[in-house]
Design a protein around this motif. Structure first.
Motif, short mmCIF file in Angstrom:
data_model
loop_
_atom_site.label_atom_id
_atom_site.label_comp_id
_atom_site.label_asym_id
_atom_site.label_seq_id
_atom_site.Cartn_x
_atom_site.Cartn_y
_atom_site.Cartn_z
N GLY A 327 18.98 9.43 0.30
CA GLY A 327 20.18 8.83 0.90
C GLY A 327 21.37 9.77 0.83
N SER A 328 22.47 9.27 0.25
CA SER A 328 23.70 10.07 0.25
C SER A 328 23.57 11.33 -0.62
N ARG A 329 22.54 11.40 -1.43
CA ARG A 329 22.36 12.61 -2.25
C ARG A 329 21.61 13.70 -1.50
N GLY A 330 21.19 13.43 -0.29
CA GLY A 330 20.40 14.41 0.47
C GLY A 330 18.94 14.24 0.11
N ARG A 331 18.24 15.35 -0.03
CA ARG A 331 16.84 15.26 -0.48
C ARG A 331 16.79 15.06 -1.98
N LEU A 403 16.40 25.57 0.71
CA LEU A 403 17.14 24.87 -0.35
C LEU A 403 18.52 24.45 0.12
N HIS A 404 19.11 23.53 -0.62
CA HIS A 404 20.44 23.01 -0.29
C HIS A 404 21.46 24.17 -0.26
N ASP A 405 22.25 24.24 0.83
CA ASP A 405 23.21 25.35 0.94
C ASP A 405 24.65 24.86 1.02
N ALA A 481 12.34 22.47 -8.87
CA ALA A 481 13.36 21.78 -9.68
C ALA A 481 14.68 21.69 -8.94
N SER A 482 14.91 22.61 -8.01
CA SER A 482 16.16 22.60 -7.23
C SER A 482 16.31 21.36 -6.37
N HIS A 483 15.22 20.64 -6.16
CA HIS A 483 15.32 19.41 -5.36
C HIS A 483 15.78 18.23 -6.20
N ILE A 484 15.91 18.43 -7.49
CA ILE A 484 16.29 17.31 -8.36
C ILE A 484 17.79 17.09 -8.29
N ASN A 485 18.18 15.85 -8.06
CA ASN A 485 19.60 15.51 -8.04
C ASN A 485 20.10 15.20 -9.45
N HIS A 486 21.41 15.16 -9.55
CA HIS A 486 22.05 15.01 -10.86
C HIS A 486 22.33 13.54 -11.23
N PRO A 518 20.61 15.68 -15.78
CA PRO A 518 21.98 16.19 -15.83
C PRO A 518 21.99 17.68 -15.52
N TYR A 519 22.83 18.11 -14.58
CA TYR A 519 22.93 19.55 -14.27
C TYR A 519 23.57 20.28 -15.45
N CYS A 520 24.54 19.63 -16.10
CA CYS A 520 25.15 20.24 -17.28
C CYS A 520 25.30 19.14 -18.32
N THR A 536 32.35 21.89 -8.63
CA THR A 536 31.24 22.84 -8.62
C THR A 536 30.15 22.46 -7.62
N TRP A 537 29.81 21.17 -7.58
CA TRP A 537 28.63 20.76 -6.81
C TRP A 537 28.96 19.95 -5.57
N GLY A 538 30.22 19.54 -5.46
CA GLY A 538 30.64 18.85 -4.24
C GLY A 538 30.29 17.38 -4.16
N PHE A 539 30.02 16.70 -5.27
CA PHE A 539 29.74 15.26 -5.20
C PHE A 539 30.33 14.56 -6.41
N GLU A 540 30.46 13.24 -6.27
CA GLU A 540 30.92 12.43 -7.40
C GLU A 540 29.73 11.69 -7.98
N CYS A 541 29.53 11.86 -9.26
CA CYS A 541 28.36 11.24 -9.89
C CYS A 541 28.55 9.72 -9.95
N ASP A 542 27.47 8.99 -9.64
CA ASP A 542 27.57 7.53 -9.68
C ASP A 542 26.57 6.95 -10.69
N CYS A 543 26.29 7.71 -11.74
CA CYS A 543 25.33 7.24 -12.74
C CYS A 543 25.94 6.10 -13.56
C1 LIG Z 1 20.35 21.46 -6.34
S1 LIG Z 1 20.80 20.51 -4.97
C2 LIG Z 1 19.80 19.09 -5.16
C3 LIG Z 1 18.95 18.80 -3.94
C4 LIG Z 1 19.72 18.39 -2.72
N1 LIG Z 1 20.08 16.99 -2.77
C5 LIG Z 1 18.97 18.67 -1.42
O1 LIG Z 1 19.17 17.92 -0.47
O2 LIG Z 1 18.25 19.66 -1.35
C6 LIG Z 1 22.41 20.03 -5.44
C7 LIG Z 1 23.13 19.24 -4.40
O3 LIG Z 1 22.56 17.94 -4.26
C8 LIG Z 1 23.57 16.95 -4.06
N2 LIG Z 1 23.58 16.04 -5.23
C9 LIG Z 1 22.98 16.23 -6.42
N3 LIG Z 1 23.16 15.17 -7.22
C10 LIG Z 1 23.92 14.29 -6.54
C11 LIG Z 1 24.45 13.01 -6.86
N4 LIG Z 1 24.25 12.43 -8.03
N5 LIG Z 1 25.18 12.39 -5.91
C12 LIG Z 1 25.42 12.96 -4.70
N6 LIG Z 1 24.93 14.18 -4.35
C13 LIG Z 1 24.19 14.84 -5.26
C14 LIG Z 1 24.88 17.73 -3.99
O4 LIG Z 1 25.12 18.02 -2.64
C15 LIG Z 1 24.58 18.99 -4.76
O5 LIG Z 1 25.42 20.06 -4.42
#
Ligand SMILES: C[S@@+](CC[C@H](N)C(=O)[O-])C[C@H]1O[C@@H](n2cnc3c(N)ncnc32)[C@H](O)[C@@H]1O
Length: 718
Positions: A327-331, A403-405, A481-486, A518-520, A536-543
């Motif tokens: 969804g909003s996190r991409g892949r 990968l995500h750019d 592992a790069s496909h894992i969201n935070h 967690p990324y960090c 750094t990553w361009g999103f707001e965490c909603d955990c």
């Molecule tokens: C390493 S990539 C993770 C995979 C990525 N979602 C994709 O589509 O390939 C990191 C990027 O994923 C998205 N992302 C990761 N965690 C997220 C989260 N909790 N909420 C929204 N976006 C997130 C952000 O755009 C972030 O810069």
């Protein structure tokens, strides 16, 4: 180093230069000056550590137009700060190359015009004589011309794939260059060029074999298109060729194919082949790892050390996860089947990795004008490594560019133009910024096992938050592992042994559930962590932690920050050791501070064991203080409270301990808390409860550090 000032200065210089955009260069250095500048071969840098600053200038796309469609231009026609689209510059190097950050040489065009050529983003270990040798011919696609800070000018190449080396006899070489052509050594260069030319003509099989046979480094042997072609070619060859093909397939991590080739070698020889047998067994081990996820992590941990090359020979285990839409996190990455806490989720070898220890001689400060980021360390070397790897391997390039750019445009795919793989270096860096992980030089457990905690063995004043700084040192990319969201409270956690990333489940995960980690390390100040994640990553965490924090009033946050600062001062002034025990007054003060901070956590928002991280450093100090004072019941009380603040709900009924892992964060403080509890129960003669906590601690250790190594060094035997 003042990164902000460095960044600002470079931006200003770029802005000033823009004022001359489109103008012709004036007062240029003449041939004699340039010849003098590049007259001598560069001597190796004297011993010592060199700090170099690498500027990633404003992005522009790599050229994808074939030479045949470009119109020639002369140096005298070049305009400043201009990308000469649709044009090609034919150049011949005049002098000996030199490297500062870019590899540079003086060049002339077919009309005798001269200038300086600077090629960026080449690998520091590639000999400069190989990049811009004296009297070599080049075609530079869509050249970029710039004024430099020293008052001169340079033809600047940011994408090395824009620069095509032309060989003697190439019909594209302008006639004016012909009389001074230097014959090339056919032995080395010619063979490679023939391979490249065949590759350009899509004669993949021939190209592969010329490349494979000419190059012992099978890692650059491209298998990306139709491996049947490889079979067909090898069938005509003997066992030795099968053996080489097996090694090449192994280097490309196609272990099934490698095993098949090694079997073919054995079939070619009536008496068997010891080398092929050994290599076949190795390939079989990798296949087993791939299929089952059974790794000997203890042996892996023993195999790495501070003085070795910690790139390990192991396969990836990734069959428990798959890509999907988040969804909003991409892949995202999802569990294929239900997993239990502690289970291996993914084990992956680095796609590319730079260990900080490998950078001893040259340290790069990298300043990126596109993202306003500056960093020091292995990041620049990672970029050079990636550019080199992707240029040599189109299949790997396709994986990387998927990968995500961060929305980078234009998205130029890797493609073969004029026999060269076009690699957009700015996009390589953009992807690296979103996908690289910091990692330790040797293994994750080192920081913890080498510094046992006070009262549980030897003395220690580490607050357990040192891992992040250690992680900053080395840096790499792991593509799965790069496909894992935070999520700050993710259901998975990563550890490293050498270049292997090992991801385990921190609590039970359902089939089809998204894997999050967690990324960090979330810091004690939740909102501050969120702001930095956004930057750094361009999103707001909603955990769940961030969601609970969002419900905190501003007044509560301000109070929590002030109290946390007071806690930091308190901890600095009250370090514990056998020689410095806590007195009753300091314990009272810590208890008071702890309950004051606790009040700033809304009871409803932080119900159900949601982590309250601002309480944990002080909570940890209290466990130690009571432990030194041998107040076992107080230790147990404090440790259980600390575990709750780290998200682990502990309930004890009839001496039976139940642990709710669902919000737990496997932090070293949690392991310490469990071991404090275990040791206290042992001291009180309550062995059964003690063993329960010890088992819990050991399980967390394996989650956090991949295997048991270091646990006994820190905590001693039970
Ligand atoms: C390493 S990539 C993770 C995979 C990525 N979602 C994709 O589509 O390939 C990191 C990027 O994923 C998205 N992302 C990761 N965690 C997220 C989260 N909790 N909420 C929204 N976006 C997130 C952000 O755009 C972030 O810069």
């Amino acid at each position: 180093m003042d990164y902000a000032a460095l960044l600002q200065k470079q931006k200003q210089l770029t802005l000033d230069a823009q004022g001359r955009k489109g103008k012709k260069a004036t007062n240029k250095h003449g041939r004699a000056f340039l010849e003098m500048l590049f007259a001598n071969k560069t001597k190796p840098s004297p011993e010592g550590c060199w700090v170099r600053t690498c500027f990633i200038s404003y992005a522009y796309p790599a050229s994808t137009t074939p030479l045949a469609q470009l119109r020639p231009i002369l140096i005298s026609d070049l305009r400043l700060e201009t990308h000469h689209h649709g044009k090609v510059l034919f150049l011949r190097t005049i002098g000996h190359p030199t490297r500062i950050l870019a590899v540079q040489n003086a060049v002339e065009d077919q009309s005798g015009g001269v200038d300086r050529l600077a090629v960026y983003n080449t690998h520091p270990t590639t000999p400069i004589e190989q990049i811009l040798p004296k009297h070599a011919l080049f075609a530079l696609r869509e050249p970029f011309y710039k004024a430099t800070v020293d008052g001169g000018y340079t033809i600047r190449v940011d994408h090395p794939s824009n620069l095509i080396r032309l060989q003697a006899g190439d019909e594209r070489v302008p006639a004016a260059f012909s009389p001074r052509l230097v014959e090339l050594d056919k032995e080395a260069e010619g063979l490679k060029a023939d391979g490249n030319a065949a590759y350009g003509r899509k004669e993949y099989c021939a190209a592969r074999f010329e490349a494979a046979l000419a190059d012992a480094n099978a890692a650059i042997f491209p298998l990306e298109l139709g491996t049947e072609a490889l079979d067909e070619a090898t069938a005509k060859l003997n066992g030795k060729a099968y053996y080489r093909a097996g090694r090449a397939a192994y280097a490309l991590r196609d272990f099934a194919r490698a095993a098949e080739y090694f079997r073919k070698v054995e079939r070619c020889s009536a008496s068997g082949d010891a080398d092929a047998e050994r290599e076949g067994k190795r390939a079989a081990c990798r296949l087993e790892e791939q299929k089952t996820g059974h790794y000997d992590f203890a042996a892996m941990s023993k195999a790495v050390s501070a003085t070795r090359n910690n790139r390990l020979d192991h396969a990836d285990f990734s069959i428990r996860v798959k890509d999907g839409d988040s969804g909003s996190r991409g892949r995202g990455l999802f569990a294929v089947k239900a997993l239990k806490k502690g289970d291996l989720v993914l084990c992956e070898k680095a796609f590319e990795l730079v260990f900080a220890s490998e950078n001893a001689k040259e340290v790069y400060t990298m300043v990126n004008l596109n993202t306003n980021r500056a960093s020091m360390g292995a990041h620049a070397t990672l970029l050079f490594d990636l550019v080199q790897k992707l240029s040599h391997n189109p299949e790997q390039a396709r994986v990387y560019f998927d990968l995500h750019d961060g929305g980078y445009t234009p998205k130029i795919p890797p493609q073969l133009v004029d026999g060269v793989t076009v690699i957009d270096t700015f996009r390589v860096e953009a992807i690296s910024e979103y996908n690289r992980f910091g990692c330790p030089n040797v293994r994750s457990s080192d920081g913890a096992s080498m510094k046992p905690r006070a009262g549980l063995g030897k003395n220690d004043d580490d607050d357990g938050e040192g891992e992040d700084s250690q992680l900053e040192n080395s840096v790499g990319v792991w593509v799965v592992a790069s496909h894992i969201n935070h999520a700050c409270d993710g259901n998975a956690v990563r550890a490293f042994i050498g270049d292997m990333m090992i991801i385990r489940a921190v609590h039970d995960i359902g089939a089809e559930e998204e894997i999050l980690m967690p990324y960090c390390n979330p810091k004690n100040d939740g909102p501050a962590t969120r702001t930095s994640m956004k930057k750094t990553w361009g999103f707001e965490c909603d955990c769940r932690i961030c969601e609970a924090d969002a419900g905190t009033t501003k007044a509560q946050l301000v109070r929590r920050r002030a109290l946390s600062k007071e806690a930091v001062r308190f901890l600095e002034n009250n370090k514990l050791s056998m020689q410095h025990l806590a007195n009753a007054a300091s314990i009272r003060k810590a208890e008071k501070l702890l309950s004051d901070i606790e009040v700033t956590y809304d009871k409803t928002a932080f119900a159900n064991n949601r982590p309250r991280l601002a309480l944990t450093t002080l909570g940890h100090w209290l466990c130690q203080a009571y432990n030194f004072a041998s107040s076992q019941r107080k230790v147990i009380e404090c440790a259980i409270r600390l575990l709750r603040d780290l998200g682990y709900g502990i309930s004890v009924a009839n001496k039976k301990v139940t642990i709710d892992y669902s919000c737990g964060r496997p932090d070293i403080k949690a392991i310490d808390a469990a071991m404090y509890t275990a040791h206290s129960h042992y001291s009180l003669g309550e062995r059964k409860q003690g063993l329960y906590y010890e088992e819990f601690a050991e399980g967390l250790w394996v989650m956090l550090y991949a295997e048991k190594q270091g646990f006994r060094e820190r905590y001693g035997s039970s």
